[in-house]
Motif scaffolding. Structure first.
Motif, mmCIF file in Angstrom:
data_model
loop_
_atom_site.group_PDB
_atom_site.id
_atom_site.type_symbol
_atom_site.label_atom_id
_atom_site.label_comp_id
_atom_site.label_asym_id
_atom_site.label_seq_id
_atom_site.Cartn_x
_atom_site.Cartn_y
_atom_site.Cartn_z
ATOM 1 N N ASP A 356 0.856 -1.187 0.000
ATOM 2 C CA ASP A 356 0.000 0.000 0.000
ATOM 3 C C ASP A 356 0.891 1.235 0.000
ATOM 4 N N LEU A 357 0.655 2.139 -0.944
ATOM 5 C CA LEU A 357 1.459 3.350 -1.063
ATOM 6 C C LEU A 357 0.645 4.564 -0.653
ATOM 7 N N LEU A 358 1.323 5.490 0.012
ATOM 8 C CA LEU A 358 0.712 6.772 0.340
ATOM 9 C C LEU A 358 0.603 7.611 -0.925
ATOM 10 N N ASP A 359 -0.442 8.386 -1.018
ATOM 11 C CA ASP A 359 -0.630 9.236 -2.181
ATOM 12 C C ASP A 359 0.361 10.393 -2.141
ATOM 13 N N ALA A 360 1.036 10.628 -3.271
ATOM 14 C CA ALA A 360 1.975 11.745 -3.351
ATOM 15 C C ALA A 360 1.213 13.054 -3.389
ATOM 16 N N PRO A 361 1.708 14.113 -2.726
ATOM 17 C CA PRO A 361 1.021 15.413 -2.751
ATOM 18 C C PRO A 361 0.907 15.949 -4.169
ATOM 19 N N ARG A 362 -0.191 16.662 -4.440
ATOM 20 C CA ARG A 362 -0.407 17.218 -5.772
ATOM 21 C C ARG A 362 0.659 18.248 -6.131
ATOM 22 N N HIS A 363 1.151 18.971 -5.126
ATOM 23 C CA HIS A 363 2.117 20.027 -5.393
ATOM 24 C C HIS A 363 3.546 19.515 -5.414
ATOM 25 N N GLY A 364 3.738 18.202 -5.374
ATOM 26 C CA GLY A 364 5.077 17.640 -5.377
ATOM 27 C C GLY A 364 5.559 17.366 -3.972
ATOM 28 N N GLY A 365 6.796 16.924 -3.869
ATOM 29 C CA GLY A 365 7.353 16.592 -2.574
ATOM 30 C C GLY A 365 7.023 15.165 -2.185
ATOM 31 N N GLU A 366 7.346 14.808 -0.942
ATOM 32 C CA GLU A 366 7.163 13.447 -0.462
ATOM 33 C C GLU A 366 5.898 13.332 0.367
ATOM 34 N N PRO A 367 5.216 12.171 0.267
ATOM 35 C CA PRO A 367 4.050 11.955 1.134
ATOM 36 C C PRO A 367 4.487 11.790 2.568
ATOM 37 N N SER A 368 3.630 12.160 3.510
ATOM 38 C CA SER A 368 3.953 12.029 4.927
ATOM 39 C C SER A 368 2.866 11.220 5.603
ATOM 40 N N THR A 378 -4.320 4.964 2.197
ATOM 41 C CA THR A 378 -3.325 4.485 1.236
ATOM 42 C C THR A 378 -4.046 3.937 0.013
ATOM 43 N N THR A 379 -3.259 3.591 -0.982
ATOM 44 C CA THR A 379 -3.776 2.950 -2.189
ATOM 45 C C THR A 379 -3.142 1.577 -2.318
ATOM 46 N N ARG A 380 -3.980 0.547 -2.390
ATOM 47 C CA ARG A 380 -3.471 -0.804 -2.582
ATOM 48 C C ARG A 380 -2.860 -0.894 -3.987
ATOM 49 N N THR A 381 -1.547 -1.040 -4.033
ATOM 50 C CA THR A 381 -0.822 -0.990 -5.296
ATOM 51 C C THR A 381 -0.480 -2.367 -5.833
ATOM 52 N N ALA A 382 -0.247 -3.337 -4.964
ATOM 53 C CA ALA A 382 0.114 -4.684 -5.409
ATOM 54 C C ALA A 382 -0.376 -5.686 -4.387
ATOM 55 N N HIS A 446 -2.083 -16.668 10.488
ATOM 56 C CA HIS A 446 -1.685 -16.802 11.892
ATOM 57 C C HIS A 446 -0.443 -15.994 12.236
ATOM 58 N N SER A 447 0.232 -15.431 11.233
ATOM 59 C CA SER A 447 1.440 -14.649 11.490
ATOM 60 C C SER A 447 1.495 -13.522 10.472
ATOM 61 N N VAL A 448 1.783 -12.301 10.959
ATOM 62 C CA VAL A 448 1.735 -11.107 10.116
ATOM 63 C C VAL A 448 2.993 -10.273 10.359
ATOM 64 N N MET A 449 3.532 -9.727 9.281
ATOM 65 C CA MET A 449 4.608 -8.740 9.361
ATOM 66 C C MET A 449 4.134 -7.439 8.731
ATOM 67 N N VAL A 450 4.396 -6.317 9.393
ATOM 68 C CA VAL A 450 4.099 -4.988 8.865
ATOM 69 C C VAL A 450 5.426 -4.257 8.726
ATOM 70 N N VAL A 451 5.750 -3.822 7.505
ATOM 71 C CA VAL A 451 7.052 -3.207 7.236
ATOM 72 C C VAL A 451 6.827 -1.875 6.523
ATOM 73 N N PRO A 452 7.241 -0.744 7.117
ATOM 74 C CA PRO A 452 7.128 0.543 6.418
ATOM 75 C C PRO A 452 8.069 0.594 5.218
ATOM 76 N N MET A 453 7.650 1.295 4.177
ATOM 77 C CA MET A 453 8.485 1.514 3.003
ATOM 78 C C MET A 453 9.093 2.906 3.111
ATOM 79 N N GLY A 461 5.011 4.216 2.013
ATOM 80 C CA GLY A 461 3.880 3.311 2.141
ATOM 81 C C GLY A 461 4.201 2.205 3.122
ATOM 82 N N VAL A 462 3.523 1.072 2.960
ATOM 83 C CA VAL A 462 3.684 -0.036 3.892
ATOM 84 C C VAL A 462 3.505 -1.333 3.114
ATOM 85 N N ALA A 463 4.230 -2.373 3.570
ATOM 86 C CA ALA A 463 4.110 -3.709 2.995
ATOM 87 C C ALA A 463 3.619 -4.663 4.075
#
Length: 876
Positions: A356-368, A378-382, A446-453, A461-463
């Protein structure tokens, strides 16, 4: 003590009782009953062992249905066995067979699916054959008799049942153990005897243990062996290892077992046997130990194997990480990179993965990311799963909202990954708040990993990774691997987004520096095209320009700055401005390029250094073509600096390159440029372009030139059609380099639009010059312009007589909306405007001309100069 039988039913040799170690010759093992049955149920192979087992020669069986080998009332069981084998690679079971003489036999069969040479697959069926001489009762258990072997300890050492004379069974006797007496086991209520303890140890050992006799047929297998091969000991007894597991590793293991029997000592392999085949990287270590009798003779081989689990997992993680370097980030597409991350993680690391990726700002720069106390969008990307259908996963492209304080929001805020099991309170709370999480856990995860991108300090985003089919939960090393894989994807996505922003900025700059509209002029009809490069290198520095000059002339410019990106575009802007400035001075083409060459040298020096980046930024290596067309004389003067020559098309359709001398690229310094002049008939076509048009991947330069000439020669109503034809003919894909194309069709100002008079160097001719001008204006119907024209002619002619040298010429040029007054004299001294003092008699003439005319200036020739003033004929 008698030795172990070399195969079930074999009698011991008399010579076995002789003392002293001796290396026996390799025995010839009895054949195994094997047959091949294709997908249609037809027998395609029949071995000698199969003939011994059922009595049929190959000529009677090969090509016949295998069903005829089943007992008459066993057809239902055989059909059930076939249904059970459908879709599997291995099958084993007991089947009732019919001997050639009519007897019914219940036989243990082991079958492996193998690929045949033809279009259909085959089953290779194997069964153990005893050493019974041909003509006696064949192997197999007649129906009605017990199929099991005697219980351990129920036979003496001299009367063992076939297949039971193994070290495991001998362990209860004195000869095998070396101490104790037979039958020394304690009652069930007491301490077990050494024989029973040895049997228990063999059966319950966590390692894989198996015993193969002198014919290399399996006679004993412990529970570990049964579990690894997914077969019972009874199903494997009497078969060789390659028949149990057809695989090159099995062949290698058997060869080493034979070496053990021949006295070669213990052997070791870094591989092991498994139900789906094995290899050198399966994490197993196998040892082959000779089993000797008290006389020191090798009677059997013991196979022991254990799995180097941690070492194997570490190697697999390193291999996966190495593979990820080549498989993640192969394109400049963020969505594709996210999918590559999910694809490489499943199934080798996880059973399920989502990005899942965070949406990039319309004016540019990095998402926060949002604070953990607020919801996260977020947007489910894959997404990828070991299952074909993943009902618990949102489809790619959908919006995903993670509740506040959920594990995902918390991990993003903290900036590091985390492990969760199904009983974790945070995971359970998330499942109560989010239906998507509830479906994920409800699917058996039964087992989950959450990893920030994260990459370069930015959170993208997050995986998510989950396991529902694999029983082992994620561990710390798995989290480390997931973080490494995710980091690779994050760096690629961050680079892609940065390049996209830079590409957008460069394109914006490039577009702003190119002409937004073509200037009004009457000398040429013009059409242009600009195509940016389609590669990751970015936009280059190609440009074109159209510059109106004095005397109804027009300058055409096409250039190509080396490099790509913002710096190349900025350099292009500086060079384009310099060309315009030099063109306003009305320099000849060769002199203009000489000044431009000096400018590039200065720009490169200002960048500091001679490295590649400085040269690119300074414009060293830039190519340029500069052309000036005069519609009065219909002559065109051109010079080029390392640029491809222009193409000209005459009105009759003939296409040729103009023979403009090839000057050096800009920035080399010290090398001359040369002007080429040619006359172009009215209606001629002139094509200026950058080298990206000819640098096509799918054809050579000669083919490209032929295509361009053919497109230029075809008649067209508009120049836009000509441009489109050229690009369509030359390009089959997005270009690797920028392309600038300028196509112009020449016009002409005929004699009825130009008037010229030679004047004497006498102040008395000024009045005559005014008269000539007013009469010509009346002829053109421009009486409204007479007042300004008389003042302009009077001032320019007076200056030429007073400060210049003869000959002197007055010329009027009438275009559609412009009237130009030109006065030529042979002096090279140029007039300049100055502010006259109160009592000065002169100095006000050029100031008056500058106020009345739209623009004025001076252009120099090889001898003399021309002072011109241009006024607009449009209203106001």
């Amino acid at each position: 003590m008698e030795r172990l039988p070399t195969h079930p039913g074999e009698r011991p040799h008399e010579s076995d009782a002789s003392p002293g170690p001796a290396r026996a010759a390799p025995p010839t093992p009895p054949p195994t009953a094997t047959a091949a049955v294709d997908a249609r149920g037809i027998v395609t192979e029949w071995s000698e062992g199969a003939r011994q087992l059922l009595g049929y020669p190959p000529s009677e069986i090969v090509g016949q249905p295998a069903a005829r080998l089943l007992a008459d009332d066993a057809g239902t069981a055989g059909a059930a066995a076939l249904r059970d084998a459908a879709g599997r690679e291995r099958w084993s079971g007991t089947v009732a067979l019919r001997h050639r003489d009519g007897r019914r036999l219940r036989q243990e069969l082991l079958a492996h699916r193998r690929d045949a040479d033809g279009p259909v697959a085959e089953w290779l069926v194997a069964s153990a054959v005893t050493g019974t001489p041909e003509g006696q009762t064949p192997a197999g258990t007649p129906e009605g008799e017990a199929a099991g072997r005697p219980a351990p300890g129920s036979e003496t050492s001299g009367s063992r049942a076939p297949g039971s004379g193994t070290p495991g069974n001998e362990a209860s006797g004195n000869e095998a153990s070396g101490s104790g007496t037979p039958g020394s086991e304690a009652p069930e209520s007491g301490t077990p005897g050494s024989g029973r303890l040895g049997e228990w140890a063999f059966r319950q050992s966590p390692c894989v243990l198996a015993v193969f006799d002198a014919d290399l047929r399996l006679v004993r297998a412990n529970a570990g062996m049964e579990q690894v091969l997914s077969r019972t000991e009874d199903q494997m007894r009497g078969l060789r290892l390659p028949e149990i597991v057809p695989h090159p590793v099995s062949d290698e293991t058997e060869a080493k077992m034979r070496r053990v029997l021949e006295g070669g000592g213990p052997q070791h392999l870094r591989a092991g046997a498994g139900p789906a085949g094995t290899g050198a990287d399966d994490g197993w270590s196998t040892s082959l130990i000779p089993l000797k009798d008290p006389a020191g003779r090798v009677r059997a081989v013991c196979l022991t194997a254990h799995q180097r689990l941690q070492e194997h997992l570490a190697r697999q993680r390193m291999l996966l990480l190495s593979e990820a370097s080549a498989r993640i980030g192969t394109t400049a597409d963020s969505g594709r990179t996210a999918q590559e991350l999910a694809d490489i993680a499943v199934p080798r690391l996880a059973d399920f993965a989502a990005v899942d990726l965070l949406d990039a700002p319309r004016h540019g720069g990095e998402p926060s990311p949002a604070a953990p106390a607020s919801a996260l969008a977020t947007t489910r990307t894959a997404v990828r799963s070991v299952l074909d259908d993943v009902p618990a996963a949102a489809a790619a492209g959908t919006k995903t909202l993670y509740p506040a304080l959920s594990p995902v929001a918390r991990c993003l805020a903290q900036g590091h990954g985390a492990l969760y099991d199904a009983a974790d309170p945070g995971l359970l709370r998330w499942a109560r708040q989010d239906p998507g999480a509830a479906r994920l856990l409800g699917s058996g995860t039964h087992s989950v990993m959450v990893v920030p991108m994260r990459a370069h300090g930015a959170t993208l985003g997050v995986a998510l990774f989950g396991r529902h089919r694999r029983a082992e939960p994620f561990e710390a090393d798995d989290l480390w691997l997931a973080e490494e894989l995710t980091a690779k994807a994050a760096v690629s996505i961050h680079t892609t987004r940065r390049d996209s922003r830079e590409h957008t900025s460069t394109m914006t700059l490039q577009r702003s520096l190119l002409p937004q509209t073509l200037p009004e002029q009457g000398a040429l009809d013009i059409a242009t095209r600009y195509l940016p490069a389609g590669t990751r290198a970015g936009v280059g520095g190609d440009w074109f320009d159209v510059i109106p000059l004095s005397g109804a002339r027009v300058a055409l410019v096409v250039g190509d700055v080396v490099g790509h990106g913002i710096r190349a575009s900025a350099t292009m802007g500086r060079l384009r401005t310099a060309v315009r400035t030099l063109a306003d001075v009305d320099l000849p083409p060769d002199e203009l390029l000489t000044h431009l060459d000096d400018l590039v040298l200065h720009l490169s020096a200002d960048e500091g250094g001679t490295d590649g980046a400085a040269e690119s930024a300074g414009g060293i290596g830039t190519t340029c073509l500069y052309a000036v067309y005069d519609p009065v004389s219909r002559r065109c003067a051109l010079a080029r600096a390392g640029h491809p020559p222009p193409a000209a098309v005459t009105p009759d359709g003939a296409v040729r390159f103009l023979d403009v001398p090839a000057g050096p690229p800009l920035g080399l310094g010290g090398l001359p440029f040369e002007t080429f002049e040619t006359e172009l008939p009215e209606g001629s076509l002139l094509a200026l372009y950058t080298d990206g048009l000819l640098a096509a991947r799918d054809h050579d330069i000669d083919e490209a030139l032929d295509k361009m000439f053919a497109a230029l020669a075809r008649p067209a109503k508009t120049l836009d059609t000509v441009c489109d034809r050229v690009l369509t003919a030359m390009l089959t894909h997005r270009p690797d380099d920028d392309i600038a194309l300028l196509v112009a069709r020449t016009r002409a100002l005929h004699a009825d639009r130009v008037a010229a008079w030679d004047l004497a160097s006498d102040p008395a001719v000024v009045a005559r010059a005014r008269k000539h001008a007013t009469e010509q204006l009346t002829a053109w119907g421009l009486d409204d312009a007479a007042f300004i024209t008389e003042l302009t002619v009077s001032e320019l002619v007076t200056n030429a007589i007073r400060y210049g040298r003869p000959p002197i010429q007055l010329r009027l040029i009438h275009e559609d909306s412009t009237l130009t007054c030109e006065v030529f004299d042979s002096s090279s001294t140029a007039p300049h405007m100055r502010r006259a003092r109160t009592f000065d008699e002169g100095g006000r003439g050029l100031l008056l001309v500058g106020q009345l005319a739209r623009r004025w200036g001076t252009r120099h020739a090889l001898t003399g100069k021309t002072v011109w003033a241009e006024q607009s004929l449009s209203p106001g």
